[in-house]
Design a protein around this motif. Structure first.
Motif, PDB file in Angstrom:
ATOM      1  N   MET A 298       0.846  -1.195   0.000  1.00  0.00           N
ATOM      2  CA  MET A 298       0.000   0.000   0.000  1.00  0.00           C
ATOM      3  C   MET A 298       0.885   1.250   0.000  1.00  0.00           C
ATOM      4  O   MET A 298       1.872   1.331   0.741  1.00  0.00           O
ATOM      5  N   ILE A 299       0.544   2.219  -0.824  1.00  0.00           N
ATOM      6  CA  ILE A 299       1.312   3.454  -0.920  1.00  0.00           C
ATOM      7  C   ILE A 299       1.033   4.335   0.292  1.00  0.00           C
ATOM      8  O   ILE A 299      -0.121   4.549   0.662  1.00  0.00           O
ATOM      9  N   ASP A 300       2.089   4.839   0.931  1.00  0.00           N
ATOM     10  CA  ASP A 300       1.916   5.746   2.055  1.00  0.00           C
ATOM     11  C   ASP A 300       1.493   7.120   1.551  1.00  0.00           C
ATOM     12  O   ASP A 300       2.013   7.614   0.540  1.00  0.00           O
ATOM     13  N   VAL A 301       0.550   7.738   2.266  1.00  0.00           N
ATOM     14  CA  VAL A 301       0.083   9.065   1.891  1.00  0.00           C
ATOM     15  C   VAL A 301       0.113   9.976   3.109  1.00  0.00           C
ATOM     16  O   VAL A 301       0.090   9.520   4.249  1.00  0.00           O
ATOM     17  N   ARG A 302       0.191  11.279   2.841  1.00  0.00           N
ATOM     18  CA  ARG A 302       0.099  12.268   3.904  1.00  0.00           C
ATOM     19  C   ARG A 302      -1.363  12.688   4.035  1.00  0.00           C
ATOM     20  O   ARG A 302      -1.975  13.144   3.059  1.00  0.00           O
ATOM     21  N   VAL A 303      -1.916  12.541   5.238  1.00  0.00           N
ATOM     22  CA  VAL A 303      -3.335  12.777   5.448  1.00  0.00           C
ATOM     23  C   VAL A 303      -3.524  13.849   6.510  1.00  0.00           C
ATOM     24  O   VAL A 303      -2.976  13.750   7.612  1.00  0.00           O
ATOM     25  N   LEU A 304      -4.299  14.865   6.163  1.00  0.00           N
ATOM     26  CA  LEU A 304      -4.679  15.904   7.112  1.00  0.00           C
ATOM     27  C   LEU A 304      -6.099  15.628   7.586  1.00  0.00           C
ATOM     28  O   LEU A 304      -7.042  15.664   6.794  1.00  0.00           O
ATOM     29  N   PHE A 305      -6.259  15.319   8.874  1.00  0.00           N
ATOM     30  CA  PHE A 305      -7.569  15.187   9.488  1.00  0.00           C
ATOM     31  C   PHE A 305      -7.956  16.544  10.070  1.00  0.00           C
ATOM     32  O   PHE A 305      -7.122  17.228  10.672  1.00  0.00           O
ATOM     33  N   ALA A 306      -9.222  16.925   9.918  1.00  0.00           N
ATOM     34  CA  ALA A 306      -9.649  18.238  10.401  1.00  0.00           C
ATOM     35  C   ALA A 306     -11.059  18.144  10.977  1.00  0.00           C
ATOM     36  O   ALA A 306     -11.976  17.660  10.310  1.00  0.00           O
ATOM     37  N   SER A 307     -11.217  18.619  12.210  1.00  0.00           N
ATOM     38  CA  SER A 307     -12.521  18.589  12.869  1.00  0.00           C
ATOM     39  C   SER A 307     -12.732  19.869  13.660  1.00  0.00           C
ATOM     40  O   SER A 307     -11.776  20.582  13.987  1.00  0.00           O
ATOM     41  N   LEU A 308     -13.988  20.144  13.989  1.00  0.00           N
ATOM     42  CA  LEU A 308     -14.262  21.198  14.956  1.00  0.00           C
ATOM     43  C   LEU A 308     -13.739  20.763  16.317  1.00  0.00           C
ATOM     44  O   LEU A 308     -13.674  19.567  16.616  1.00  0.00           O
ATOM     45  N   GLY A 309     -13.403  21.723  17.156  1.00  0.00           N
ATOM     46  CA  GLY A 309     -12.752  21.426  18.429  1.00  0.00           C
ATOM     47  C   GLY A 309     -13.700  21.070  19.558  1.00  0.00           C
ATOM     48  O   GLY A 309     -13.696  21.741  20.599  1.00  0.00           O
ATOM     49  N   THR A 310     -14.507  20.039  19.378  1.00  0.00           N
ATOM     50  CA  THR A 310     -15.338  19.513  20.457  1.00  0.00           C
ATOM     51  C   THR A 310     -15.173  18.001  20.492  1.00  0.00           C
ATOM     52  O   THR A 310     -14.762  17.383  19.497  1.00  0.00           O
ATOM     53  N   HIS A 311     -15.512  17.407  21.640  1.00  0.00           N
ATOM     54  CA  HIS A 311     -15.390  15.956  21.761  1.00  0.00           C
ATOM     55  C   HIS A 311     -16.231  15.232  20.723  1.00  0.00           C
ATOM     56  O   HIS A 311     -15.780  14.267  20.089  1.00  0.00           O
ATOM     57  N   GLY A 312     -17.467  15.693  20.541  1.00  0.00           N
ATOM     58  CA  GLY A 312     -18.376  15.017  19.641  1.00  0.00           C
ATOM     59  C   GLY A 312     -18.005  15.114  18.178  1.00  0.00           C
ATOM     60  O   GLY A 312     -18.521  14.357  17.347  1.00  0.00           O
ATOM     61  N   HIS A 313     -17.093  16.041  17.838  1.00  0.00           N
ATOM     62  CA  HIS A 313     -16.680  16.200  16.448  1.00  0.00           C
ATOM     63  C   HIS A 313     -15.255  15.719  16.211  1.00  0.00           C
ATOM     64  O   HIS A 313     -14.896  15.440  15.059  1.00  0.00           O
ATOM     65  N   THR A 314     -14.448  15.620  17.271  1.00  0.00           N
ATOM     66  CA  THR A 314     -13.065  15.164  17.128  1.00  0.00           C
ATOM     67  C   THR A 314     -12.919  13.668  17.387  1.00  0.00           C
ATOM     68  O   THR A 314     -12.289  12.949  16.600  1.00  0.00           O
ATOM     69  N   TYR A 315     -13.497  13.178  18.482  1.00  0.00           N
ATOM     70  CA  TYR A 315     -13.319  11.774  18.850  1.00  0.00           C
ATOM     71  C   TYR A 315     -13.765  10.786  17.777  1.00  0.00           C
ATOM     72  O   TYR A 315     -13.114   9.740  17.585  1.00  0.00           O
ATOM     73  N   PRO A 316     -14.874  11.031  17.041  1.00  0.00           N
ATOM     74  CA  PRO A 316     -15.263  10.044  16.026  1.00  0.00           C
ATOM     75  C   PRO A 316     -14.236   9.821  14.929  1.00  0.00           C
ATOM     76  O   PRO A 316     -14.224   8.768  14.284  1.00  0.00           O
ATOM     77  N   LEU A 317     -13.350  10.811  14.695  1.00  0.00           N
ATOM     78  CA  LEU A 317     -12.343  10.679  13.639  1.00  0.00           C
ATOM     79  C   LEU A 317     -11.094   9.934  14.099  1.00  0.00           C
ATOM     80  O   LEU A 317     -10.305   9.457  13.279  1.00  0.00           O
ATOM     81  N   LEU A 318     -10.891   9.834  15.407  1.00  0.00           N
ATOM     82  CA  LEU A 318      -9.634   9.292  15.916  1.00  0.00           C
ATOM     83  C   LEU A 318      -9.404   7.819  15.578  1.00  0.00           C
ATOM     84  O   LEU A 318      -8.264   7.428  15.308  1.00  0.00           O
ATOM     85  N   PRO A 319     -10.428   6.955  15.577  1.00  0.00           N
ATOM     86  CA  PRO A 319     -10.160   5.554  15.189  1.00  0.00           C
ATOM     87  C   PRO A 319      -9.629   5.416  13.767  1.00  0.00           C
ATOM     88  O   PRO A 319      -8.708   4.627  13.520  1.00  0.00           O
ATOM     89  N   LEU A 320     -10.176   6.178  12.828  1.00  0.00           N
ATOM     90  CA  LEU A 320      -9.662   6.109  11.457  1.00  0.00           C
ATOM     91  C   LEU A 320      -8.260   6.705  11.390  1.00  0.00           C
ATOM     92  O   LEU A 320      -7.386   6.166  10.692  1.00  0.00           O
ATOM     93  N   ALA A 321      -8.037   7.795  12.108  1.00  0.00           N
ATOM     94  CA  ALA A 321      -6.702   8.393  12.121  1.00  0.00           C
ATOM     95  C   ALA A 321      -5.685   7.424  12.708  1.00  0.00           C
ATOM     96  O   ALA A 321      -4.557   7.308  12.205  1.00  0.00           O
ATOM     97  N   ALA A 322      -6.066   6.710  13.772  1.00  0.00           N
ATOM     98  CA  ALA A 322      -5.152   5.738  14.376  1.00  0.00           C
ATOM     99  C   ALA A 322      -4.860   4.588  13.417  1.00  0.00           C
ATOM    100  O   ALA A 322      -3.716   4.125  13.307  1.00  0.00           O
ATOM    101  N   ALA A 323      -5.894   4.124  12.714  1.00  0.00           N
ATOM    102  CA  ALA A 323      -5.685   3.049  11.745  1.00  0.00           C
ATOM    103  C   ALA A 323      -4.775   3.512  10.611  1.00  0.00           C
ATOM    104  O   ALA A 323      -3.923   2.751  10.140  1.00  0.00           O
TER     105      ALA A 323
END
Length: 395
Positions: free
Chosen positions: A1-26
């Motif tokens: 798999m080709i490595d890519v640079r990924v920018l994750f961006a969310s509003l600064g609240t728990h309900g908008h940031t935490y849902p993105l973290l599992p995909l970011a961790a993966a």
């Protein structure tokens, strides 16, 4: 798999940031280079997870102050009518915050040079910045689609901002800016029209928590009664009066009650609580839910999805935003019930909670939704598509 640079961006609240973290961790674990842009209050959490954090945006309260100045040339809501106050959310989320984030992401994009942007659905500023830079983007949902009047007015405001910035937007809904959409809501409970949209990809909602520890008495094996978890969320999803009414009602049942008061309520006004109620300022929701028999909450997407994932019945107090859509989804699944604001009192809470605990059909229905969630593609599966998404350059 080709490595890519990924920018994750969310509003600064728990309900908008935490849902993105599992995909970011993966994505991080798959070898991709990650930068995460959100509110500065999440910097320590992101660093602890091995991410490079970038502070963007502003607290929602500051956004409303800016909207007051823009719309009414004042720093105070005093003297404004309810109708005038209702004009502020679309300015905050469709103009003030997107403009700030758009401006702050320009140097980030120039310096990091991402191959792909993962834009949280409410972070319109990130979507505008990525569109302006011609960077392939995917939109990450945080809950059930809510195509209501407020959502429409916010998107109209975003459209006007895009025109001022010289950005051409595709026709239709602005939420994903015409890009692929990662949907974390159980498909059977998602808005029917939303399920048919082009390039919608399912993504299993994975609860995120900084710690998984729970109070020792929860797991000690000494409890002989059902455990009820009560929370009004990390934002302003309720008042001390609502929390007190819920506590007083639940305390009359033969149950143990764990209350997570959260950061937004001043619980010093609660006074003493009954012996079968314990109040904690914070609890690991992801760690707690497998031990719970009923969740009583404010209707937020994170708690709704967490309870679904754990197969636990839920009683919610919908009050604003997507909480009504979540309450509708729970009712549709027959996995719980809700009380509207003018119906919340200790007697109603007690009788509804008692029914949800005693009628096994609610737990059976909740477990059926949990099985549906478990069958959705895991973040590790979806991450394999990131190089494919990154190839969709627009200029």
């Amino acid at each position: 798999m080709i490595d890519v640079r990924v920018l994750f961006a969310s509003l600064g609240t728990h309900g908008h940031t935490y849902p993105l973290l599992p995909l970011a961790a993966a994505a991080r674990d798959a070898g991709h280079e990650i930068t995460f842009a959100t509110g500065e209050g999440f910097a320590d959490t992101l660093r602890a997870q091995g991410f490079d954090p970038v502070a963007t945006g502003m607290p929602v309260f500051d956004g409303f102050l800016a909207a007051l100045r823009i719309r009414f040339d004042t720093d105070s809501p005093e003297g404004l009518t309810p109708e005038q106050l209702s004009e502020l959310p679309q300015i905050v989320f469709g103009n003030v915050m997107p403009q700030r984030i758009f401006d702050e992401l320009q140097p980030v994009i120039e310096g990091f040079r991402p191959d792909l942007v993962v834009q949280e659905i409410s972070n319109y500023g990130a979507g505008l910045a990525a569109t302006k830079a011609g960077i392939p983007t995917i939109c990450h949902g945080v809950g059930r689609d809510t195509p209501d009047e407020l959502t429409g007015s916010i998107e109209e405001e975003v459209g006007r901002l895009a025109a001022r910035l010289g950005i051409d937007l595709p026709p239709g809904r602005i939420d994903a800016f015409g890009n692929p959409f990662l949907d974390i809501y159980p498909p059977s409970l998602q808005d029917p029209a939303f399920r048919t949209r082009a390039e919608r990809y399912e993504l299993r909602p994975v609860p995120f928590t900084e710690r998984t520890d729970v109070p020792s008495w929860v797991t000690s094996g000494d409890r002989s009664r059902p455990l009820v978890y009560l929370t009004l969320g990390t934002s302003s999803g309720g008042t001390v009066e609502v929390l007190r009414a819920a506590i007083d009602g639940l305390a009359t049942l033969d149950v143990d009650v764990l209350v997570a008061s959260g950061p937004s309520l001043d619980v010093t006004h609660l006074g003493e609580v009954p012996a079968n109620v314990r109040v904690e300022p914070w609890v690991s929701q992801a760690g707690l839910l497998p031990h719970v028999d009923l969740v009583v909450h404010h209707g937020g997407s994170g708690t709704t999805l967490g309870a679904f994932d754990a197969g636990v019945p839920q009683l919610s107090f919908p009050w604003a935003g997507d909480s009504f859509a979540n309450a509708q989804a729970v009712a549709q699944a027959k996995a719980g019930d809700h009380l509207l604001p003018d119906a919340i009192n200790s007697e109603a809470v007690a009788s509804t909670a008692k029914r949800l605990l005693s009628d096994e059909s609610y737990r059976t229905a909740a477990k059926a939704v949990a099985a549906e969630i478990a069958a959705m593609p895991a973040p590790e599966e979806v991450v394999r598509r990131l190089p494919e998404f990154a190839e969709r350059r627009t200029n």
